[in-house]
Design a protein around this motif. Structure first.
Motif, PDB file in Angstrom:
ATOM      1  N   VAL A 148      20.481 -27.286   5.526  1.00  0.00           N
ATOM      2  CA  VAL A 148      19.761 -28.600   6.236  1.00  0.00           C
ATOM      3  C   VAL A 148      18.978 -29.371   5.131  1.00  0.00           C
ATOM      4  O   VAL A 148      18.302 -28.581   4.527  1.00  0.00           O
ATOM      5  CB  VAL A 148      18.939 -28.102   7.359  1.00  0.00           C
ATOM      6  CG1 VAL A 148      18.456 -29.272   8.035  1.00  0.00           C
ATOM      7  CG2 VAL A 148      19.748 -27.383   8.209  1.00  0.00           C
ATOM      8  N   THR A 149      19.180 -30.513   5.162  1.00  0.00           N
ATOM      9  CA  THR A 149      18.155 -31.303   4.333  1.00  0.00           C
ATOM     10  C   THR A 149      17.634 -32.383   4.846  1.00  0.00           C
ATOM     11  O   THR A 149      17.892 -32.804   5.926  1.00  0.00           O
ATOM     12  CB  THR A 149      18.970 -32.160   3.022  1.00  0.00           C
ATOM     13  OG1 THR A 149      19.951 -32.948   3.461  1.00  0.00           O
ATOM     14  CG2 THR A 149      19.778 -30.975   2.006  1.00  0.00           C
ATOM     15  N   ARG A 157      15.403 -35.874   4.109  1.00  0.00           N
ATOM     16  CA  ARG A 157      15.097 -36.957   3.101  1.00  0.00           C
ATOM     17  C   ARG A 157      15.486 -36.233   1.742  1.00  0.00           C
ATOM     18  O   ARG A 157      14.843 -36.522   0.690  1.00  0.00           O
ATOM     19  CB  ARG A 157      13.737 -37.111   3.306  1.00  0.00           C
ATOM     20  CG  ARG A 157      13.170 -38.002   4.523  1.00  0.00           C
ATOM     21  CD  ARG A 157      11.679 -38.303   4.279  1.00  0.00           C
ATOM     22  NE  ARG A 157      11.474 -38.889   5.914  1.00  0.00           N
ATOM     23  CZ  ARG A 157      10.664 -38.257   6.892  1.00  0.00           C
ATOM     24  NH1 ARG A 157      10.494 -36.923   6.439  1.00  0.00           N
ATOM     25  NH2 ARG A 157      10.412 -38.654   7.773  1.00  0.00           N
ATOM     26  N   GLY A 158      16.675 -35.704   1.664  1.00  0.00           N
ATOM     27  CA  GLY A 158      17.072 -35.283   0.273  1.00  0.00           C
ATOM     28  C   GLY A 158      16.914 -33.772  -0.079  1.00  0.00           C
ATOM     29  O   GLY A 158      16.998 -33.261  -1.144  1.00  0.00           O
ATOM     30  N   GLN A 159      15.650 -33.283   0.535  1.00  0.00           N
ATOM     31  CA  GLN A 159      15.121 -31.920   0.199  1.00  0.00           C
ATOM     32  C   GLN A 159      15.921 -30.803   0.849  1.00  0.00           C
ATOM     33  O   GLN A 159      15.856 -31.014   2.317  1.00  0.00           O
ATOM     34  CB  GLN A 159      13.809 -31.786   0.284  1.00  0.00           C
ATOM     35  CG  GLN A 159      13.005 -32.832  -0.711  1.00  0.00           C
ATOM     36  CD  GLN A 159      13.162 -32.645  -2.151  1.00  0.00           C
ATOM     37  OE1 GLN A 159      13.085 -31.496  -2.429  1.00  0.00           O
ATOM     38  NE2 GLN A 159      13.481 -33.627  -2.836  1.00  0.00           N
ATOM     39  N   ILE A 160      16.359 -29.804   0.410  1.00  0.00           N
ATOM     40  CA  ILE A 160      16.738 -28.623   1.238  1.00  0.00           C
ATOM     41  C   ILE A 160      15.636 -28.003   1.702  1.00  0.00           C
ATOM     42  O   ILE A 160      14.713 -27.694   1.190  1.00  0.00           O
ATOM     43  CB  ILE A 160      17.535 -27.642   0.257  1.00  0.00           C
ATOM     44  CG1 ILE A 160      18.828 -28.444  -0.409  1.00  0.00           C
ATOM     45  CG2 ILE A 160      17.969 -26.202   0.979  1.00  0.00           C
ATOM     46  CD1 ILE A 160      19.560 -27.354  -1.382  1.00  0.00           C
ATOM     47  N   VAL A 161      15.828 -27.753   3.198  1.00  0.00           N
ATOM     48  CA  VAL A 161      14.747 -26.933   3.937  1.00  0.00           C
ATOM     49  C   VAL A 161      15.319 -25.794   4.445  1.00  0.00           C
ATOM     50  O   VAL A 161      14.335 -24.855   4.827  1.00  0.00           O
ATOM     51  CB  VAL A 161      14.225 -27.962   5.024  1.00  0.00           C
ATOM     52  CG1 VAL A 161      13.610 -29.180   4.727  1.00  0.00           C
ATOM     53  CG2 VAL A 161      15.129 -28.572   6.017  1.00  0.00           C
ATOM     54  N   GLY A 162      16.237 -25.431   4.498  1.00  0.00           N
ATOM     55  CA  GLY A 162      16.843 -24.116   4.830  1.00  0.00           C
ATOM     56  C   GLY A 162      18.463 -24.097   5.107  1.00  0.00           C
ATOM     57  O   GLY A 162      19.065 -25.059   4.858  1.00  0.00           O
ATOM     58  N   LEU A 163      18.738 -22.956   5.561  1.00  0.00           N
ATOM     59  CA  LEU A 163      20.106 -22.769   5.951  1.00  0.00           C
ATOM     60  C   LEU A 163      19.797 -22.335   7.523  1.00  0.00           C
ATOM     61  O   LEU A 163      19.445 -21.208   7.882  1.00  0.00           O
ATOM     62  CB  LEU A 163      20.607 -21.472   5.262  1.00  0.00           C
ATOM     63  CG  LEU A 163      22.200 -21.047   5.301  1.00  0.00           C
ATOM     64  CD1 LEU A 163      23.131 -22.381   4.963  1.00  0.00           C
ATOM     65  CD2 LEU A 163      22.542 -19.802   4.529  1.00  0.00           C
ATOM     66  N   ALA A 164      20.589 -23.109   8.334  1.00  0.00           N
ATOM     67  CA  ALA A 164      20.486 -22.868   9.736  1.00  0.00           C
ATOM     68  C   ALA A 164      21.782 -22.114  10.408  1.00  0.00           C
ATOM     69  O   ALA A 164      22.918 -22.238   9.758  1.00  0.00           O
ATOM     70  CB  ALA A 164      20.542 -24.159  10.292  1.00  0.00           C
TER      71      ALA A 164
END
Length: 75
Positions: free
Chosen positions: A20-21, A23-30
């Motif tokens: 999951v990104t 605004r272009g930044q990876i925030v985690g793996l859902a």
């Protein structure tokens, strides 16, 4: 030029999760919808996780499947 929504849920990985990104930044793996909602809440994109509309195409772009596609990881 077409604008993308701020959140992108990428195709499933071999482990079954989806990157999951925001605004272009990876925030985690859902590994499910709840994870996506929580990542959005933590990133300040939306309010309480239970109020987030994951089916809103202005907010979330689902790649490689819909919000219902969560393959099981291999055994």
């Amino acid at each position: 030029m077409t604008e993308h929504p701020p959140v992108i849920v990428h195709p499933p990985t071999p482990s079954g999760g989806r990157r999951v990104t925001v605004r272009g930044q990876i925030v985690g793996l859902a590994h499910g919808r709840g994870d996506v909602a929580e990542f959005l809440r933590r990133a300040g994109v939306a309010g309480p996780a239970e109020d987030i509309r994951l089916d809103d195409p202005r907010l979330v772009e689902w790649r490689g499947g819909s919000l219902n596609d969560w393959p099981m990881p291999p055994a």
